[in-house]
Design a protein around this motif. Structure first.
Motif, mmCIF file in Angstrom:
data_model
loop_
_atom_site.group_PDB
_atom_site.id
_atom_site.type_symbol
_atom_site.label_atom_id
_atom_site.label_comp_id
_atom_site.label_asym_id
_atom_site.label_seq_id
_atom_site.Cartn_x
_atom_site.Cartn_y
_atom_site.Cartn_z
ATOM 1 N N LEU A 116 0.829 -1.209 0.000
ATOM 2 C CA LEU A 116 0.000 0.000 0.000
ATOM 3 C C LEU A 116 0.861 1.255 0.000
ATOM 4 C CD1 LEU A 116 -2.863 -1.063 2.439
ATOM 5 C CD2 LEU A 116 -2.994 -0.767 -0.050
ATOM 6 N N ASP A 117 1.957 1.237 0.761
ATOM 7 C CA ASP A 117 2.880 2.381 0.746
ATOM 8 C C ASP A 117 3.450 2.596 -0.651
ATOM 9 O OD1 ASP A 117 2.477 2.841 3.432
ATOM 10 O OD2 ASP A 117 4.358 1.877 4.077
ATOM 11 N N ALA A 118 3.823 1.508 -1.321
ATOM 12 C CA ALA A 118 4.389 1.613 -2.666
ATOM 13 C C ALA A 118 3.343 2.145 -3.643
ATOM 14 C CB ALA A 118 4.909 0.260 -3.128
ATOM 15 N N GLN A 119 2.115 1.669 -3.545
ATOM 16 C CA GLN A 119 1.060 2.154 -4.438
ATOM 17 C C GLN A 119 0.774 3.633 -4.212
ATOM 18 O OE1 GLN A 119 -2.150 -0.595 -3.621
ATOM 19 N NE2 GLN A 119 -1.664 -1.832 -5.433
ATOM 20 N N THR A 120 0.776 4.059 -2.954
ATOM 21 C CA THR A 120 0.565 5.474 -2.640
ATOM 22 C C THR A 120 1.685 6.315 -3.241
ATOM 23 O OG1 THR A 120 -0.557 4.862 -0.591
ATOM 24 C CG2 THR A 120 0.244 7.123 -0.753
ATOM 25 N N ARG A 121 2.901 5.861 -3.082
ATOM 26 C CA ARG A 121 4.065 6.596 -3.614
ATOM 27 C C ARG A 121 4.013 6.667 -5.141
ATOM 28 N NH1 ARG A 121 7.325 10.629 -3.030
ATOM 29 N NH2 ARG A 121 9.434 10.238 -3.693
ATOM 30 N N ILE A 122 3.596 5.575 -5.768
ATOM 31 C CA ILE A 122 3.477 5.567 -7.233
ATOM 32 C C ILE A 122 2.423 6.579 -7.678
ATOM 33 C CG2 ILE A 122 2.684 4.174 -9.210
ATOM 34 C CD1 ILE A 122 4.070 1.768 -7.850
ATOM 35 N N SER A 123 1.299 6.617 -6.974
ATOM 36 C CA SER A 123 0.239 7.582 -7.323
ATOM 37 C C SER A 123 0.744 9.014 -7.167
ATOM 38 C CB SER A 123 -0.986 7.378 -6.436
ATOM 39 O OG SER A 123 -1.557 6.124 -6.668
ATOM 40 N N GLU A 124 1.450 9.284 -6.059
ATOM 41 C CA GLU A 124 1.991 10.627 -5.828
ATOM 42 C C GLU A 124 2.963 11.017 -6.926
ATOM 43 O OE1 GLU A 124 3.755 10.323 -1.976
ATOM 44 O OE2 GLU A 124 1.845 10.459 -0.906
ATOM 45 N N LEU A 125 3.858 10.094 -7.286
ATOM 46 C CA LEU A 125 4.856 10.399 -8.321
ATOM 47 C C LEU A 125 4.205 10.566 -9.690
ATOM 48 C CD1 LEU A 125 7.772 8.033 -7.225
ATOM 49 C CD2 LEU A 125 7.690 10.539 -7.067
ATOM 50 N N THR A 126 3.146 9.807 -9.953
ATOM 51 C CA THR A 126 2.437 9.950 -11.234
ATOM 52 C C THR A 126 1.787 11.329 -11.329
ATOM 53 O OG1 THR A 126 2.012 7.571 -11.293
ATOM 54 C CG2 THR A 126 0.631 8.935 -12.704
ATOM 55 N N LEU A 127 1.138 11.754 -10.229
ATOM 56 C CA LEU A 127 0.523 13.084 -10.222
ATOM 57 C C LEU A 127 1.571 14.180 -10.363
ATOM 58 C CD1 LEU A 127 -2.202 12.647 -7.451
ATOM 59 C CD2 LEU A 127 -2.559 12.910 -9.922
ATOM 60 N N GLU A 128 2.696 14.040 -9.673
ATOM 61 C CA GLU A 128 3.772 15.036 -9.772
ATOM 62 C C GLU A 128 4.319 15.085 -11.196
ATOM 63 O OE1 GLU A 128 8.090 16.193 -7.750
ATOM 64 O OE2 GLU A 128 6.961 14.463 -7.011
ATOM 65 N N ASN A 129 4.462 13.953 -11.812
ATOM 66 C CA ASN A 129 4.960 13.881 -13.184
ATOM 67 C C ASN A 129 3.990 14.605 -14.122
ATOM 68 O OD1 ASN A 129 6.265 13.246 -15.539
ATOM 69 N ND2 ASN A 129 6.125 11.030 -15.297
ATOM 70 N N GLN A 130 2.698 14.364 -13.952
ATOM 71 C CA GLN A 130 1.706 15.031 -14.796
ATOM 72 C C GLN A 130 1.730 16.548 -14.567
ATOM 73 O OE1 GLN A 130 -1.946 13.098 -13.753
ATOM 74 N NE2 GLN A 130 -1.582 11.336 -15.124
ATOM 75 N N ARG A 131 1.865 16.986 -13.311
ATOM 76 C CA ARG A 131 1.904 18.403 -12.997
ATOM 77 C C ARG A 131 3.134 19.058 -13.630
ATOM 78 N NH1 ARG A 131 4.556 21.234 -9.359
ATOM 79 N NH2 ARG A 131 5.296 19.423 -8.231
ATOM 80 N N LEU A 132 4.282 18.400 -13.530
ATOM 81 C CA LEU A 132 5.504 18.973 -14.103
ATOM 82 C C LEU A 132 5.441 19.025 -15.626
ATOM 83 C CD1 LEU A 132 8.194 17.370 -11.757
ATOM 84 C CD2 LEU A 132 7.469 19.769 -11.836
ATOM 85 N N ARG A 133 4.820 18.044 -16.247
ATOM 86 C CA ARG A 133 4.695 18.058 -17.707
ATOM 87 C C ARG A 133 3.781 19.213 -18.144
ATOM 88 N NH1 ARG A 133 5.146 12.523 -20.822
ATOM 89 N NH2 ARG A 133 6.771 11.589 -19.565
ATOM 90 N N ALA A 134 2.810 19.482 -17.328
ATOM 91 C CA ALA A 134 1.898 20.582 -17.664
ATOM 92 C C ALA A 134 2.611 21.924 -17.559
ATOM 93 C CB ALA A 134 0.677 20.549 -16.746
ATOM 94 N N GLN A 135 3.634 22.024 -16.719
ATOM 95 C CA GLN A 135 4.361 23.275 -16.536
ATOM 96 C C GLN A 135 5.460 23.490 -17.574
ATOM 97 O OE1 GLN A 135 5.882 23.233 -12.563
ATOM 98 N NE2 GLN A 135 3.884 23.646 -11.621
ATOM 99 N N LEU A 136 5.750 22.477 -18.358
ATOM 100 C CA LEU A 136 6.791 22.645 -19.377
ATOM 101 C C LEU A 136 6.365 23.714 -20.379
ATOM 102 C CD1 LEU A 136 7.894 18.991 -20.272
ATOM 103 C CD2 LEU A 136 9.261 20.754 -19.172
ATOM 104 N N PRO A 137 7.313 24.561 -20.780
ATOM 105 C CA PRO A 137 6.943 25.571 -21.780
ATOM 106 C C PRO A 137 6.645 24.903 -23.119
ATOM 107 C CG PRO A 137 9.290 25.610 -21.383
ATOM 108 C CD PRO A 137 8.692 24.630 -20.422
ATOM 109 N N GLN A 138 5.847 25.646 -23.889
ATOM 110 C CA GLN A 138 5.536 25.124 -25.209
ATOM 111 C C GLN A 138 6.820 25.045 -26.009
ATOM 112 O OE1 GLN A 138 2.764 24.065 -26.661
ATOM 113 N NE2 GLN A 138 1.590 24.273 -24.768
#
Length: 150
Positions: A116-138
């Protein structure tokens, strides 16, 4: 022709008591000792109700030889256990199995917690990855399309 007549030897009361005790132990039905007691020279004497030092080879050579030969021929057999001994052994096995069961449950719970800890961490990292990709300049790189051949 002469033939020797052997007179039956007289058996003392003590030897008779030892022989009876020996037979009871062989049958697994002792009167004094607990059931399941292994047959030994000392236990024969105890079953006869006397001190073990009373049953000596010097005094009862044939009886001691009989006891030793019986022990030698039956040493591979497992001794009979009394119902109480069997019940105690079963309780011990049950206790061991319960302890093993508790240990396995604790191990399972620990593994589930780690999962469960690993799944939570994976979810957090996936969300962070999506957020950072959204912040990339065009990107200002334009892909050249292949023009039709003239």
């Amino acid at each position: 022709m002469s033939s020797k007549v052997t007179e039956p030897r007289k058996v003392s009361k003590a030897e008779l008591k030892f022989r009876e005790a020996f037979e009871r132990l062989k049958a697994g039905k002792p009167d004094i000792l607990p059931k399941g007691t292994p047959l030994s020279q000392n236990n024969v004497a105890k079953e006869a109700g006397v001190d073990p030092s009373a049953l000596r080879r010097a005094r009862f050579p044939e009886l001691v030889a009989d006891i030793q030969s019986w022990i030698e021929t039956h040493k591979g057999e497992s001794p009979q256990k009394s119902p109480r001994q069997m019940m105690l052994a079963q309780r011990s096995r049950n206790r061991d199995l319960q302890e093993q069961n508790h240990a396995l449950k604790a191990q399972r719970d620990n593994a589930l917690s780690l999962l469960l800890d690993a799944q939570t961490r994976i979810s957090e990292l996936t969300l962070e990855n999506q957020r950072l990709r959204a912040q990339l300049p065009q990107s200002n790189v334009h892909h050249l399309s292949t023009s039709p051949k003239r």
